[in-house]
Design a protein around this motif. Sequence first.
Motif, short mmCIF file in Angstrom:
data_model
loop_
_atom_site.label_atom_id
_atom_site.label_comp_id
_atom_site.label_asym_id
_atom_site.label_seq_id
_atom_site.Cartn_x
_atom_site.Cartn_y
_atom_site.Cartn_z
N LYS A 220 0.92 -1.12 -0.12
CA LYS A 220 -0.20 0.16 0.04
C LYS A 220 1.04 1.33 -0.07
O LYS A 220 1.92 1.22 0.44
CB LYS A 220 -1.02 0.04 1.29
CG LYS A 220 -0.10 0.06 2.58
CD LYS A 220 -1.12 0.05 3.72
CE LYS A 220 -0.61 -0.24 5.14
NZ LYS A 220 -1.51 -0.02 6.04
N LYS A 221 0.30 2.34 -0.49
CA LYS A 221 0.95 3.60 -0.70
C LYS A 221 -0.03 4.67 -0.28
O LYS A 221 -1.13 4.82 -0.64
CB LYS A 221 1.38 3.71 -1.92
CG LYS A 221 2.68 3.02 -2.24
CD LYS A 221 3.34 3.35 -3.78
CE LYS A 221 4.28 4.71 -3.48
NZ LYS A 221 4.90 4.94 -4.71
N PRO A 222 0.47 5.73 0.53
CA PRO A 222 -0.60 6.77 0.95
C PRO A 222 -1.15 7.43 -0.11
O PRO A 222 -2.25 8.08 -0.32
CB PRO A 222 0.21 7.68 1.77
CG PRO A 222 1.55 7.25 1.68
CD PRO A 222 1.72 5.87 1.18
N VAL A 223 -0.18 7.75 -1.23
CA VAL A 223 -0.59 8.21 -2.37
C VAL A 223 0.16 7.45 -3.69
O VAL A 223 1.59 7.39 -3.75
CB VAL A 223 0.03 9.73 -2.50
CG1 VAL A 223 -0.41 10.45 -3.82
CG2 VAL A 223 -0.73 10.66 -1.35
N GLU A 224 -0.58 7.26 -4.73
CA GLU A 224 -0.06 6.41 -5.67
C GLU A 224 -0.31 7.26 -6.99
O GLU A 224 -1.46 7.86 -7.29
CB GLU A 224 -0.54 5.07 -5.94
CG GLU A 224 -0.04 4.32 -7.27
CD GLU A 224 1.24 3.91 -7.01
OE1 GLU A 224 1.97 4.75 -7.28
OE2 GLU A 224 1.45 2.74 -6.60
N PRO A 247 -5.11 8.78 -3.55
CA PRO A 247 -4.87 8.54 -2.05
C PRO A 247 -5.16 7.58 -1.72
O PRO A 247 -5.93 6.42 -2.50
CB PRO A 247 -5.72 9.75 -1.38
CG PRO A 247 -6.03 10.61 -2.47
CD PRO A 247 -6.00 9.89 -3.56
N TRP A 248 -4.63 6.65 -0.65
CA TRP A 248 -5.00 5.63 0.09
C TRP A 248 -5.05 4.32 -0.86
O TRP A 248 -6.07 3.89 -0.96
CB TRP A 248 -5.92 5.86 0.76
CG TRP A 248 -6.27 7.06 1.41
CD1 TRP A 248 -7.01 8.10 1.75
CD2 TRP A 248 -5.32 7.47 2.53
NE1 TRP A 248 -6.77 9.14 2.49
CE2 TRP A 248 -5.59 8.94 3.02
CE3 TRP A 248 -4.23 7.00 3.04
CZ2 TRP A 248 -5.02 9.50 3.99
CZ3 TRP A 248 -3.44 7.63 3.90
CH2 TRP A 248 -3.95 8.88 4.55
N ALA A 249 -4.04 3.87 -1.55
CA ALA A 249 -4.01 2.98 -2.51
C ALA A 249 -3.70 1.54 -2.11
O ALA A 249 -2.26 1.64 -1.44
CB ALA A 249 -3.10 3.36 -3.79
N VAL A 250 -4.26 0.65 -1.87
CA VAL A 250 -3.83 -0.78 -1.45
C VAL A 250 -3.95 -1.67 -2.72
O VAL A 250 -5.13 -1.79 -3.19
CB VAL A 250 -4.85 -1.13 -0.61
CG1 VAL A 250 -4.53 -2.64 0.09
CG2 VAL A 250 -4.89 -0.47 0.72
N ARG A 251 -2.68 -2.15 -3.12
CA ARG A 251 -2.58 -3.21 -4.21
C ARG A 251 -3.01 -4.48 -4.01
O ARG A 251 -2.90 -5.15 -3.07
CB ARG A 251 -1.18 -3.07 -4.92
CG ARG A 251 -0.92 -4.00 -5.97
CD ARG A 251 0.46 -4.02 -6.40
NE ARG A 251 0.92 -2.92 -7.02
CZ ARG A 251 0.69 -2.97 -8.39
NH1 ARG A 251 -0.13 -3.77 -8.99
NH2 ARG A 251 1.04 -1.94 -9.03
N ILE A 252 -3.82 -4.90 -5.15
CA ILE A 252 -4.50 -6.23 -4.89
C ILE A 252 -4.13 -7.10 -5.80
O ILE A 252 -4.64 -8.35 -6.00
CB ILE A 252 -5.92 -6.23 -4.62
CG1 ILE A 252 -6.82 -5.84 -5.74
CG2 ILE A 252 -6.44 -5.38 -3.21
CD1 ILE A 252 -8.33 -5.60 -5.59
N SER A 253 -3.26 -6.76 -7.07
CA SER A 253 -2.99 -7.83 -8.15
C SER A 253 -1.79 -7.50 -8.65
O SER A 253 -1.23 -5.93 -8.48
CB SER A 253 -3.98 -7.84 -8.97
OG SER A 253 -4.42 -6.79 -9.96
N ASP A 254 -1.00 -7.97 -9.76
CA ASP A 254 0.11 -7.46 -10.50
C ASP A 254 -0.50 -6.63 -11.68
O ASP A 254 0.13 -6.09 -12.40
CB ASP A 254 0.76 -8.66 -10.93
CG ASP A 254 1.84 -8.94 -10.08
OD1 ASP A 254 2.23 -8.28 -8.95
OD2 ASP A 254 2.56 -10.02 -10.18
N SER A 255 -1.83 -6.82 -12.00
CA SER A 255 -2.45 -6.19 -13.25
C SER A 255 -2.93 -4.77 -12.89
O SER A 255 -3.82 -4.40 -13.72
CB SER A 255 -3.63 -7.27 -13.79
OG SER A 255 -4.51 -7.41 -12.99
#
Length: 350
Positions: A220-224, A247-255
């Motif tokens: 995750k990143k606070p800003v992506e 804001p508030w980006a939580v990654r859930i895949s490689d795609s």
Amino acid sequence: MNILRRAAHVTLTVAAIAVSAACSAEGTAPQTEAAQTPAAQTPAAQATGLAPHAASRTARKAGKPNLDIADITPMGEKVERVGVGFPIIVTFDRAVRDRASAESVLLVQAEKPVEGAWRWVSDRKVVYRTKTYWKPHQKVLFKALLSRIPGNEAAEDVSRRFAVGTANIAVVDTKKHVMKVRRDGRLAKTIPISAGRGGLVRNGVDVYLTTSGVHLAMGKKPVETMTSSWLGVTDPKDPLYYKLEIPWAVRISDSGEYVHQSAGAYQFLGRSNQSHGCVRATPAGAKWFYGISQRGDVVQVTGTKRKLDWRNGWSYWQLNWTQWKRGSALPAGSPTPSASPSPTSDGLEG
């Protein structure tokens, strides 16, 4: 082991990798869905250094080992807590010729045991997944007794202890446009969302649809910074061009799929799907979700025609248990090695 030492300082919120759909991080290159790289190729996986003190107390013997470990994911208990879906990803420093011998010395012991098994995803990478989710609020010990591999006696045995946190299970209903998040079995929050709208087909895949299936939070990143470069669109004059600070980006895949705050257009949240494939949430909901998120948390997406590929990020739960076990190098029916009867027995100090 120098690679491991250099990586030890890297934090959980690492930069995004090259992606091929949905929301794209800045500077990423396009990639076909069929060419997804294994999960541990991502920076989130690379940022898992095994510090020298994490090695077991087995002394290195004279000579040069034939096989060593380059990376272990996730990080140890002093750096992060992980979700109940987390995999253990082991990357060796070279191609493994005798997979069965290598797998037989990889030991896992949980304070609250559940059945698990290893699956080889490349000639250097093997992944441990449980049959059911890990029990929350416990420690899990991993040991790699590399010196016990025939001909590899010069190797140093290594270990890592993981801390499993709260059982965060999010279910995204793309038809009802809502995400329900349960923590340790109790409904904690219901968040209005907007998922992928669909309508852009590339190589037979509608890349604007969110993938349905069991995702895991990978970082995750606070800003992506998200751009249209994954489409090959870099000209600001192109109608498909975009470059946004999200804001508030939580990654859930490689795609390129994330759960993140919607960049405006709040009127669609809870009502219709309008994103490029990500799960957009309200500002308050996205910030809350970001705050509780741990790598390995479960995010299950339902309701779309685009299915999640098990090779896309940490999407290993897309395989059923029978399918998963077929990837082991050990004979069918063999028990998975464990560091039993206790984490401190037989010289396996943590």
